[in-house]
Design a protein around this motif. Structure first.
Motif, PDB file in Angstrom:
ATOM      1  N   PRO A   8       0.911  -1.299  -0.083  1.00  0.00           N
ATOM      2  CA  PRO A   8       0.182   0.052   0.152  1.00  0.00           C
ATOM      3  C   PRO A   8       0.816   1.181   0.095  1.00  0.00           C
ATOM      4  CG  PRO A   8      -0.982  -1.608   1.454  1.00  0.00           C
ATOM      5  CD  PRO A   8       0.561  -1.966   1.064  1.00  0.00           C
ATOM      6  N   GLY A   9       0.557   2.164  -1.080  1.00  0.00           N
ATOM      7  CA  GLY A   9       1.569   3.484  -0.854  1.00  0.00           C
ATOM      8  C   GLY A   9       2.747   3.090  -1.707  1.00  0.00           C
ATOM      9  N   GLY A  10       3.199   1.940  -2.124  1.00  0.00           N
ATOM     10  CA  GLY A  10       4.430   1.613  -2.511  1.00  0.00           C
ATOM     11  C   GLY A  10       4.638   1.729  -3.975  1.00  0.00           C
ATOM     12  N   TYR A  11       3.694   2.057  -4.661  1.00  0.00           N
ATOM     13  CA  TYR A  11       3.870   2.173  -6.177  1.00  0.00           C
ATOM     14  C   TYR A  11       3.204   3.834  -6.593  1.00  0.00           C
ATOM     15  CZ  TYR A  11       3.205   2.044 -11.181  1.00  0.00           C
ATOM     16  OH  TYR A  11       3.259   2.288 -12.447  1.00  0.00           O
ATOM     17  N   ARG A  12       3.605   4.510  -7.519  1.00  0.00           N
ATOM     18  CA  ARG A  12       3.075   5.656  -7.614  1.00  0.00           C
ATOM     19  C   ARG A  12       3.427   5.824  -9.218  1.00  0.00           C
ATOM     20  NH1 ARG A  12       5.666  10.414  -4.810  1.00  0.00           N
ATOM     21  NH2 ARG A  12       4.722   9.441  -3.001  1.00  0.00           N
ATOM     22  N   GLY A  13       2.380   5.392  -9.983  1.00  0.00           N
ATOM     23  CA  GLY A  13       2.579   5.570 -11.488  1.00  0.00           C
ATOM     24  C   GLY A  13       1.509   6.708 -11.804  1.00  0.00           C
ATOM     25  N   MET A  14       1.476   6.740 -13.156  1.00  0.00           N
ATOM     26  CA  MET A  14       0.424   7.573 -13.803  1.00  0.00           C
ATOM     27  C   MET A  14      -0.993   6.820 -13.709  1.00  0.00           C
ATOM     28  SD  MET A  14       0.114   9.390 -17.514  1.00  0.00           S
ATOM     29  CE  MET A  14       1.399  10.653 -17.027  1.00  0.00           C
ATOM     30  N   ALA A  15      -1.928   7.493 -13.304  1.00  0.00           N
ATOM     31  CA  ALA A  15      -3.159   6.902 -13.087  1.00  0.00           C
ATOM     32  C   ALA A  15      -3.931   6.833 -14.398  1.00  0.00           C
ATOM     33  CB  ALA A  15      -4.012   7.732 -12.061  1.00  0.00           C
ATOM     34  N   LEU A  16      -3.893   5.546 -15.040  1.00  0.00           N
ATOM     35  CA  LEU A  16      -4.700   5.537 -16.356  1.00  0.00           C
ATOM     36  C   LEU A  16      -6.052   4.842 -16.096  1.00  0.00           C
ATOM     37  CD1 LEU A  16      -1.833   3.994 -18.715  1.00  0.00           C
ATOM     38  CD2 LEU A  16      -2.715   6.108 -18.694  1.00  0.00           C
ATOM     39  N   PRO A  17      -7.115   5.282 -16.941  1.00  0.00           N
ATOM     40  CA  PRO A  17      -8.320   4.637 -16.693  1.00  0.00           C
ATOM     41  C   PRO A  17      -8.322   3.305 -17.154  1.00  0.00           C
ATOM     42  CG  PRO A  17      -8.172   6.063 -18.790  1.00  0.00           C
ATOM     43  CD  PRO A  17      -6.980   6.263 -17.899  1.00  0.00           C
ATOM     44  N   PRO A  18      -9.386   2.483 -16.594  1.00  0.00           N
ATOM     45  CA  PRO A  18      -9.154   0.806 -16.768  1.00  0.00           C
ATOM     46  C   PRO A  18      -9.183   0.712 -18.200  1.00  0.00           C
ATOM     47  CG  PRO A  18     -10.779   1.413 -15.001  1.00  0.00           C
ATOM     48  CD  PRO A  18     -10.237   2.780 -15.443  1.00  0.00           C
ATOM     49  N   ALA A  19      -9.710   1.512 -19.214  1.00  0.00           N
ATOM     50  CA  ALA A  19      -9.939   0.960 -20.434  1.00  0.00           C
ATOM     51  C   ALA A  19      -8.432   1.268 -21.242  1.00  0.00           C
ATOM     52  CB  ALA A  19     -10.899   2.090 -21.233  1.00  0.00           C
ATOM     53  N   LEU A  20      -7.492   1.757 -20.744  1.00  0.00           N
ATOM     54  CA  LEU A  20      -6.336   1.697 -21.044  1.00  0.00           C
ATOM     55  C   LEU A  20      -5.269   1.045 -20.204  1.00  0.00           C
ATOM     56  CD1 LEU A  20      -5.840   5.586 -22.173  1.00  0.00           C
ATOM     57  CD2 LEU A  20      -6.395   3.581 -23.629  1.00  0.00           C
ATOM     58  N   ASP A  21      -5.499   0.604 -18.968  1.00  0.00           N
ATOM     59  CA  ASP A  21      -4.644   0.288 -17.900  1.00  0.00           C
ATOM     60  C   ASP A  21      -4.766  -1.355 -17.965  1.00  0.00           C
ATOM     61  OD1 ASP A  21      -2.690   0.984 -16.240  1.00  0.00           O
ATOM     62  OD2 ASP A  21      -3.936   0.357 -14.419  1.00  0.00           O
ATOM     63  N   ALA A  22      -5.763  -1.985 -18.535  1.00  0.00           N
ATOM     64  CA  ALA A  22      -5.892  -3.387 -18.123  1.00  0.00           C
ATOM     65  C   ALA A  22      -5.183  -4.158 -19.512  1.00  0.00           C
ATOM     66  CB  ALA A  22      -7.402  -3.810 -18.447  1.00  0.00           C
ATOM     67  N   ASN A  23      -3.874  -3.697 -19.629  1.00  0.00           N
ATOM     68  CA  ASN A  23      -3.080  -4.138 -20.610  1.00  0.00           C
ATOM     69  C   ASN A  23      -2.036  -5.363 -20.176  1.00  0.00           C
ATOM     70  OD1 ASN A  23      -0.370  -2.896 -20.186  1.00  0.00           O
ATOM     71  ND2 ASN A  23      -1.780  -1.007 -20.487  1.00  0.00           N
ATOM     72  N   LEU A  24      -1.385  -5.901 -21.226  1.00  0.00           N
ATOM     73  CA  LEU A  24      -0.392  -6.966 -20.784  1.00  0.00           C
ATOM     74  C   LEU A  24       0.938  -6.564 -19.985  1.00  0.00           C
ATOM     75  CD1 LEU A  24      -0.230  -8.783 -24.296  1.00  0.00           C
ATOM     76  CD2 LEU A  24      -1.288  -9.436 -22.283  1.00  0.00           C
ATOM     77  N   LEU A  25       1.142  -5.105 -20.053  1.00  0.00           N
ATOM     78  CA  LEU A  25       2.338  -4.757 -18.999  1.00  0.00           C
ATOM     79  C   LEU A  25       1.581  -4.571 -17.668  1.00  0.00           C
ATOM     80  CD1 LEU A  25       3.749  -1.967 -21.235  1.00  0.00           C
ATOM     81  CD2 LEU A  25       4.434  -4.598 -21.247  1.00  0.00           C
ATOM     82  N   ASN A  26       0.490  -4.958 -17.144  1.00  0.00           N
ATOM     83  CA  ASN A  26      -0.041  -4.883 -15.942  1.00  0.00           C
ATOM     84  C   ASN A  26      -0.568  -6.058 -15.374  1.00  0.00           C
ATOM     85  OD1 ASN A  26       0.503  -2.011 -15.402  1.00  0.00           O
ATOM     86  ND2 ASN A  26      -1.227  -1.397 -16.601  1.00  0.00           N
ATOM     87  N   MET A  27      -0.409  -7.151 -16.152  1.00  0.00           N
ATOM     88  CA  MET A  27      -0.988  -8.622 -16.070  1.00  0.00           C
ATOM     89  C   MET A  27      -0.112  -9.685 -15.799  1.00  0.00           C
ATOM     90  SD  MET A  27      -4.050  -8.773 -18.867  1.00  0.00           S
ATOM     91  CE  MET A  27      -5.406  -7.595 -18.627  1.00  0.00           C
ATOM     92  N   ASP A  28      -0.554 -10.539 -15.059  1.00  0.00           N
ATOM     93  CA  ASP A  28       0.244 -11.863 -14.838  1.00  0.00           C
ATOM     94  C   ASP A  28      -0.689 -12.950 -15.261  1.00  0.00           C
ATOM     95  OD1 ASP A  28       2.593 -10.770 -13.399  1.00  0.00           O
ATOM     96  OD2 ASP A  28       1.014 -10.117 -12.018  1.00  0.00           O
ATOM     97  N   PRO A  29      -0.281 -14.167 -15.240  1.00  0.00           N
ATOM     98  CA  PRO A  29      -1.087 -15.530 -15.690  1.00  0.00           C
ATOM     99  C   PRO A  29      -1.967 -15.518 -14.379  1.00  0.00           C
ATOM    100  CG  PRO A  29       1.242 -16.109 -16.032  1.00  0.00           C
ATOM    101  CD  PRO A  29       0.998 -14.694 -15.457  1.00  0.00           C
TER     102      PRO A  29
END
Length: 405
Positions: A72-93
């Protein structure tokens, strides 16, 4: 270094890192394999610098991309809407496996080979527009438009929208700290852009990748709407962003190493090997996408706690003398197999075959058309985008017929 959860904090000057990444990363690599640093977002992170550790970490399933694994609070990236953020660079199996499988068939080496001739023709058309005997910027006139034309044709993006997309992507990938509103505006533009584009493909499908993905979403229900839009965004952005910098950096490297360029001209069969070496020598991605351990994990004899941010330095790994002999020397005859510029493990770049083909064609066509090409300013004066995660030139001024007399 003995096992420890609290190694000495290492101060890293972002300005110095931007000006001399290989020098800074090289110093850190030789001081130790893992460093506790403060990231550019102001939060602590663990920087991994040695080749074997970086390579193993890239393939370690305990190091996840999903931000929900961060403390919690350990990551601070640009806040993208889910429609752009739900991509392979944020996913695991298993979600990563499911979505990657859907799009991977479009990027097989065999499929990419079919694009070789269209890519060559596109490169030739772009070169036709360059004046001979004048100064030109090879980024804006060649290295950038080539990959954006190729990936937009593949995905099915109308030509009229391509310049806008490039400007929005640039603002998002390399945001100006003094003008944060530009990145926020770019997010809004991209969201609206892909919303309209997907609606167009639904009403009037064509023979392109996005139409096929829309059909998978609508007919087979194997993608959510957010996953569909995020996947389209990632394919388009990654297919453009990394390749333009790979091509631009490669041209600059060869022009500053005339002996290597002469060797390549003397033996064009070296091109495949040259592309691999150029990707190693000055690749477009100095840092891999951040990872978060799902459990306490030992890297380079340092214990990294679960949930903390791990940064894998590809730039440091590629100049590691433990893996590459004389790593600071460009050698297009070198066997650079094993470089990590296009990733490793399950997150290996989907577009790697396409990036290799585009870069080889771009270099072959350029140096055949302009055999006397020279830089228009000293290498140290070439301007680069202010980013720690993306290494690319903002401009590459050259003389197309040698330096003026």
């Amino acid at each position: 270094m003995s096992k420890s959860t609290s190694p000495t904090h290492t101060a890293v000057d972002p300005g110095e890192l931007f000006r001399d990444p290989y020098g800074v990363y090289g110093r850190l690599r030789e001081e130790g394999p893992v460093h506790r640093i403060t990231g550019t977002d102001g939060l602590p992170a663990w920087l991994v610098t040695r080749y074997e550790d970086v390579r193993q970490a890239l393939a370690d399933p305990r190091l996840c991309l999903d931000k929900r694994n961060a403390t919690p609070g350990g990551y601070r990236g640009m806040a993208l809407p889910p429609a752009l953020d739900a991509n392979l660079l944020n996913m695991d199996p298993p979600d990563h496996t499911r979505i990657r499988r859907m799009v991977s068939q479009a990027f097989t080496p065999r499929q990419m080979e079919r694009l070789r001739e269209p890519i060559r023709l596109t490169a030739e058309r772009l070169l036709d527009s360059l004046p001979e005997g004048e100064q030109v910027d090879l980024i804006s006139s060649y290295a950038a438009p080539l990959p954006i034309i190729v990936i937009c044709d593949l995905l099915g993006v109308p030509e009229a929208h391509r310049p806008d997309f490039r400007a929005w992507t640039d603002a998002l990938v390399a945001p100006d700290p003094a003008r944060p509103e530009r990145a926020r505006a770019a997010v809004g533009h991209l969201l609206a852009f892909f919303t309209r584009l997907i609606a167009d493909k639904r009403s009037d499908p064509a023979d392109d990748l996005l139409s096929a993905l829309v059909a998978v979403r609508d007919q087979e229900d194997r993608l959510s709407e957010d996953e569909l839009m995020s996947l389209a965004f990632l394919v388009l952005a990654a297919g453009y962003e990394n390749t333009v910098h790979l091509i631009g950096n490669a041209i600059a490297a060869l022009l500053t190493h005339p002996g290597q360029l002469a060797a390549l001209r003397a033996d064009p069969h070296l091109m495949d090997r040259a592309v691999e070496e150029l990707a190693r020598y000055d690749g477009p991605v100095p840092l891999a996408v951040r990872r978060f351990p799902t459990e306490d994990i030992v890297i380079g004899e340092v214990t990294v706690p679960a949930g903390e941010t791990v940064l894998l330095s590809l730039a440091a790994a590629h100049r590691d003398p433990r893996r590459f002999t004389e790593p600071d020397r460009l050698d297009i005859g070198r066997d650079a197999t094993g470089h990590l510029a296009l990733g490793h493990g399950i997150h290996y770049c989907l577009g790697a075959p396409l990036a290799r083909i585009e870069t080889g064609i771009a270099l072959t066509a350029l140096f055949a058309r302009f055999p006397d090409l020279t830089l228009a300013r000293p290498p140290r004066e070439l301007s680069r985008r202010p980013s720690m995660r993306s290494r690319g030139l903002t401009a590459l001024p050259v003389h197309t017929a040698g330096p003026p007399s």
